[in-house]
Structure formats: C-alpha cells, structure tokens
Scaffold this active site. Structure first.
Site, PDB file in Angstrom:
ATOM      1  N   ASP A  16       0.749  -1.084  -0.051  1.00 34.68           N
ATOM      2  CA  ASP A  16       0.030   0.046   0.036  1.00 34.68           C
ATOM      3  C   ASP A  16       0.666   1.342   0.046  1.00 34.68           C
ATOM      4  O   ASP A  16       1.854   1.480   0.817  1.00 34.68           O
ATOM      5  CB  ASP A  16      -0.742  -0.043   1.212  1.00 34.68           C
ATOM      6  N   SER A  19       1.674 -12.414  -8.477  1.00 35.28           N
ATOM      7  CA  SER A  19       0.815 -11.986  -7.895  1.00 35.28           C
ATOM      8  C   SER A  19      -0.621 -11.390  -8.619  1.00 35.28           C
ATOM      9  O   SER A  19      -0.339 -10.726  -9.987  1.00 35.28           O
ATOM     10  CB  SER A  19       1.098 -10.923  -6.936  1.00 35.28           C
TER      11      SER A  19
END
Length: 239
Positions: free
Chosen positions: A141, A216
């Site tokens: 993040d 991912s």
C-alpha cells in the site's frame, strides 16, 4: 453417494468475488489478532502438516490473494513459505485456496500457509533471530498522503526488525507500480546499515526476477492496465 457407499465431494477453488474487501487497511489501528508471545510458542504444524522440526524460511508480507505465495510453493518445494495478510476476508480466501489446492493436488502445497496478522506489529512474535532467508514486499500500500507515510511497510524502525529476522545474506524483495514509493523504499533500505542493494546483473540472475512482476494478482492487474513496475532487491550484510 457413490456405488461403494462412499461420498463423492467435488473440490473447487474459492472464488474471489465472495471475498472482496477494500484495498486499504490501517496498520496502526487496534485489530483483533491472536499471536504468540514468543516465536517458540507458535505451533507451525497447524499450518504445515509435514514441517516437523524444520522452519519457515520465506515470508510474503501483505500476500494479498496469494498468487505469488502459490508460485513460491511450486518453485521451492523443499522450503516453507508463509503469507502474512492483515485483511480478514483476503486472508480467509488465501487459507481456503491453499486447502483446496492441497485436496486437488495430493502431496503438493503442503509447504505454503497464510496467517492473518499485522506484520508491522507482530513479526518478531513469529520469527526467531536470523530465521528467514527471503522477505517479499510486493505492491505494498503506497499510503500516498504524507501524513500516512508512517503507515508504509518500509521505514527505518521496521527495517531493523527485518534485519533481526533475516539471516546474513538474506534478501528483501520490493516491487511496486508507484515510482514515488519505489524511490522511498530504495532510499530507506539503502540508508539502513544492514542492507545493500543488488545491482542489475544480480537481479537478473535471481530465479525469482521474472516471477516478481506478474505472479501476484496485483501484478497481473498492473499488467492489464499497462502500468509501470519497479523492482529492487536488497541483501543483508555485516558492516
């Protein structure tokens, strides 16, 4: 019921649409977690049926929906990898995904697991000194607002904890699609006395270099959106 009287159950992988959760989570907030007081108090056999007296050596911090964690399990069948994820629904998905994979592929995926926890607070509760060989921070993040930079998973205080749990020569992998965050992480890790950055040739020689970008789910999304990707790898050194 089968003709021999046994029940037949079709195993299916979980579907992400049933596990959706907002992308951001406040790592400073007081979430409810169970965690060991000391690393030696944690029973890893509840995560890995075949671990015995061996140890987890790879940690995917903020593993998301577990795509890269699964890749680690396939590439390193003799290593135990753990994903650590703070979001409850996302970690539930990864746990269910691993259980389904184990049932679908007998004898495989016994070497990966996911724990719902806050790695910023409880990392050293799980890992002993110099236990880990590799740590991954893939698409963390960015916490764009300056006031929230303290929430970033890479900072000087946390790097000392990462150094504590990494063995000498152990590696930290970082990937992001945000240039500012990439520069932030590189600056902080490079300035920490425990780490040195691998050069481009060393990065290319790493067997994971081509897996970091797209294994991912977040990496695949960045690819679909034609976004940039920035990679850096750092080695723990003794100075």
């Amino acid at each position: 019921m089968d003709t021999d009287g046994s029940s037949s159950v079709t195993v299916k992988l979980p579907q992400k649409r049933f596990y959706r959760q907002r992308a951001h989570s406040n790592p400073i907030a007081d979430h409810s977690f169970d965690y060991p007081v000391r690393p030696e108090d944690y029973d890893w056999s509840q995560q890995y049926p075949t671990i015995g007296d061996r140890r987890v050596e790879f940690a995917d911090i903020g593993c998301g929906y577990g795509g890269f964690l699964v890749t680690l399990g396939e590439l390193y069948p003799d290593k135990f990898s753990v994903g650590m994820e703070i979001r409850v629904k996302v970690s539930d998905y990864v746990m269910d995904r691993i259980q389904a994979l184990r049932k679908l592929h007998e004898g495989k995926y016994q070497n990966i697991a996911c724990i719902r926890t806050n790695a910023m607070k409880y990392l050293v509760n799980y890992f002993q000194k110099e236990q880990l060989e590799k740590m991954f921070f893939l698409y963390p993040d960015p916490h764009f607002k300056r006031a929230k930079h303290k929430w970033r998973i890479i900072n000087q205080a946390l790097l000392s904890e990462y150094s504590y749990v990494l063995r000498e020569g152990g590696l930290i992998y970082t990937v992001t699609d945000v240039k500012d965050l990439h520069e932030w992480m590189c600056a902080h890790i490079t300035h920490h006395p425990a780490f040195e950055r691998l050069n481009d040739a060393e990065v290319q020689q790493d067997v994971l270099s081509d897996k970091l970008l797209d294994s991912s789910e977040e990496g695949k999304k960045v690819t679909r959106n034609n976004g940039d990707k920035f990679v850096a790898i750092f080695r723990k050194v003794t100075k």
